[in-house]
Motif scaffolding. Structure first.
Motif, PDB file in Angstrom:
ATOM      1  N   GLN A 180       0.813  -1.204   0.000  1.00 41.52           N
ATOM      2  CA  GLN A 180       0.000   0.000   0.000  1.00 41.52           C
ATOM      3  C   GLN A 180       0.851   1.260   0.000  1.00 41.52           C
ATOM      4  O   GLN A 180       0.538   2.254  -0.689  1.00 41.52           O
ATOM      5  CB  GLN A 180      -0.968  -0.018   1.197  1.00 41.52           C
ATOM      6  CG  GLN A 180      -2.024  -1.112   1.069  1.00 41.52           C
ATOM      7  CD  GLN A 180      -2.908  -1.238   2.295  1.00 41.52           C
ATOM      8  OE1 GLN A 180      -3.299  -0.242   2.890  1.00 41.52           O
ATOM      9  NE2 GLN A 180      -3.223  -2.465   2.682  1.00 41.52           N
ATOM     10  N   PHE A 181       1.929   1.256   0.767  1.00 40.81           N
ATOM     11  CA  PHE A 181       2.822   2.417   0.847  1.00 40.81           C
ATOM     12  C   PHE A 181       3.480   2.690  -0.509  1.00 40.81           C
ATOM     13  O   PHE A 181       3.490   3.809  -0.993  1.00 40.81           O
ATOM     14  CB  PHE A 181       3.866   2.188   1.936  1.00 40.81           C
ATOM     15  CG  PHE A 181       4.766   3.354   2.237  1.00 40.81           C
ATOM     16  CD1 PHE A 181       4.270   4.643   2.414  1.00 40.81           C
ATOM     17  CD2 PHE A 181       6.135   3.171   2.388  1.00 40.81           C
ATOM     18  CE1 PHE A 181       5.095   5.712   2.726  1.00 40.81           C
ATOM     19  CE2 PHE A 181       6.981   4.224   2.699  1.00 40.81           C
ATOM     20  CZ  PHE A 181       6.456   5.501   2.856  1.00 40.81           C
ATOM     21  N   VAL A 182       4.011   1.640  -1.121  1.00 39.39           N
ATOM     22  CA  VAL A 182       4.685   1.792  -2.404  1.00 39.39           C
ATOM     23  C   VAL A 182       3.705   2.286  -3.477  1.00 39.39           C
ATOM     24  O   VAL A 182       4.093   3.058  -4.354  1.00 39.39           O
ATOM     25  CB  VAL A 182       5.384   0.476  -2.804  1.00 39.39           C
ATOM     26  CG1 VAL A 182       5.876   0.515  -4.244  1.00 39.39           C
ATOM     27  CG2 VAL A 182       6.557   0.200  -1.862  1.00 39.39           C
ATOM     28  N   ALA A 183       2.449   1.894  -3.383  1.00 39.67           N
ATOM     29  CA  ALA A 183       1.440   2.386  -4.345  1.00 39.67           C
ATOM     30  C   ALA A 183       1.281   3.903  -4.254  1.00 39.67           C
ATOM     31  O   ALA A 183       0.972   4.553  -5.246  1.00 39.67           O
ATOM     32  CB  ALA A 183       0.109   1.682  -4.104  1.00 39.67           C
ATOM     33  N   LEU A 184       1.531   4.469  -3.071  1.00 40.02           N
ATOM     34  CA  LEU A 184       1.435   5.916  -2.889  1.00 40.02           C
ATOM     35  C   LEU A 184       2.690   6.647  -3.358  1.00 40.02           C
ATOM     36  O   LEU A 184       2.634   7.850  -3.612  1.00 40.02           O
ATOM     37  CB  LEU A 184       1.186   6.253  -1.413  1.00 40.02           C
ATOM     38  CG  LEU A 184      -0.127   5.768  -0.810  1.00 40.02           C
ATOM     39  CD1 LEU A 184      -0.177   6.098   0.682  1.00 40.02           C
ATOM     40  CD2 LEU A 184      -1.312   6.361  -1.539  1.00 40.02           C
ATOM     41  N   LEU A 185       3.785   5.932  -3.440  1.00 38.76           N
ATOM     42  CA  LEU A 185       5.043   6.557  -3.848  1.00 38.76           C
ATOM     43  C   LEU A 185       5.035   6.827  -5.336  1.00 38.76           C
ATOM     44  O   LEU A 185       5.732   7.632  -5.856  1.00 38.76           O
ATOM     45  CB  LEU A 185       6.248   5.694  -3.464  1.00 38.76           C
ATOM     46  CG  LEU A 185       6.408   5.368  -1.972  1.00 38.76           C
ATOM     47  CD1 LEU A 185       7.608   4.479  -1.755  1.00 38.76           C
ATOM     48  CD2 LEU A 185       6.535   6.644  -1.150  1.00 38.76           C
TER      49      LEU A 185
END
Length: 185
Positions: A180-185
């Motif tokens: 989920q975090f990487v999707a925001l990056l």
């Protein structure tokens, strides 16, 4: 690729510090891990928290983690995202005014923030959770609610995204949280 800041400290949870640090590096992101009053090359002590059937987690001494950036030298405006691991470190990191100002910068500029376990204690101290859906280690539920957020009870391997904020209850959630975090990056 993103430039990610990790604010960490002595007795951070070992997995919650090392696994995202290494995973983000392996994906090609630039990652700086810093601790107040420490410089690049200094070490922090970590702790290992495990779930062994007791009423709460157990704690053992972990590894030494070598910081790769100096806290006093960083400029938060140079970073695209923030990661806050859990363990014992958030208990005292949240008392540091510069740490709080850094967290507020990421929240106020709508940059991605990920936090796990007791890491959201720093988010509550920074006053950036009001109106958010947030997960954390279950013992943090009262302060998350007092900060005006909705505590979301998830399985230990679950994570939740609310806007630019990703939170999770503990290290078993690394795959979900990092995805989920990487999707925001």
């Amino acid at each position: 690729m993103a430039k990610v800041l990790i604010i960490t400290g002595d007795f951070v949870e070992d997995y919650e510090n090392m696994v995202p640090f290494q995973a983000l590096l392996a994906m090609g992101h630039e990652v700086d891990a810093v601790c107040p009053d420490k410089v690049a090359g200094d070490s922090i002590a970590t702790s290992i928290h495990d779930f062994e059937g007791d009423q709460t987690y157990t704690e053992k001494r972990g590894h030494n983690f070598v910081l790769n950036a100096s806290f006093a030298d960083i400029n938060v405006a140079d970073y695209d995202a923030l990661y806050l691991p859990g363990g014992r470190a958030p208990e005292y990191l949240r008392l540091n005014a510069k740490v709080i100002a850094m967290i507020q910068h990421f929240a106020n500029t709508d940059k991605p923030i990920a936090s796990v376990c007791h890491g959201p204690q720093m988010l509550t101290a920074a006053g950036v959770l009001k109106g958010k859906k947030v997960s954390a280690y279950p013992a943090c539920q009262p302060e998350i609610e007092m900060a005006g957020a909705e505590y979301v009870k998830l399985p230990m391997d679950g994570a939740i995204t609310d806007g630019q904020l990703v939170t999770a209850p503990a290290w078993p959630a690394h795959p979900a949280m990092l995805k989920q975090f990487v999707a925001l990056l």
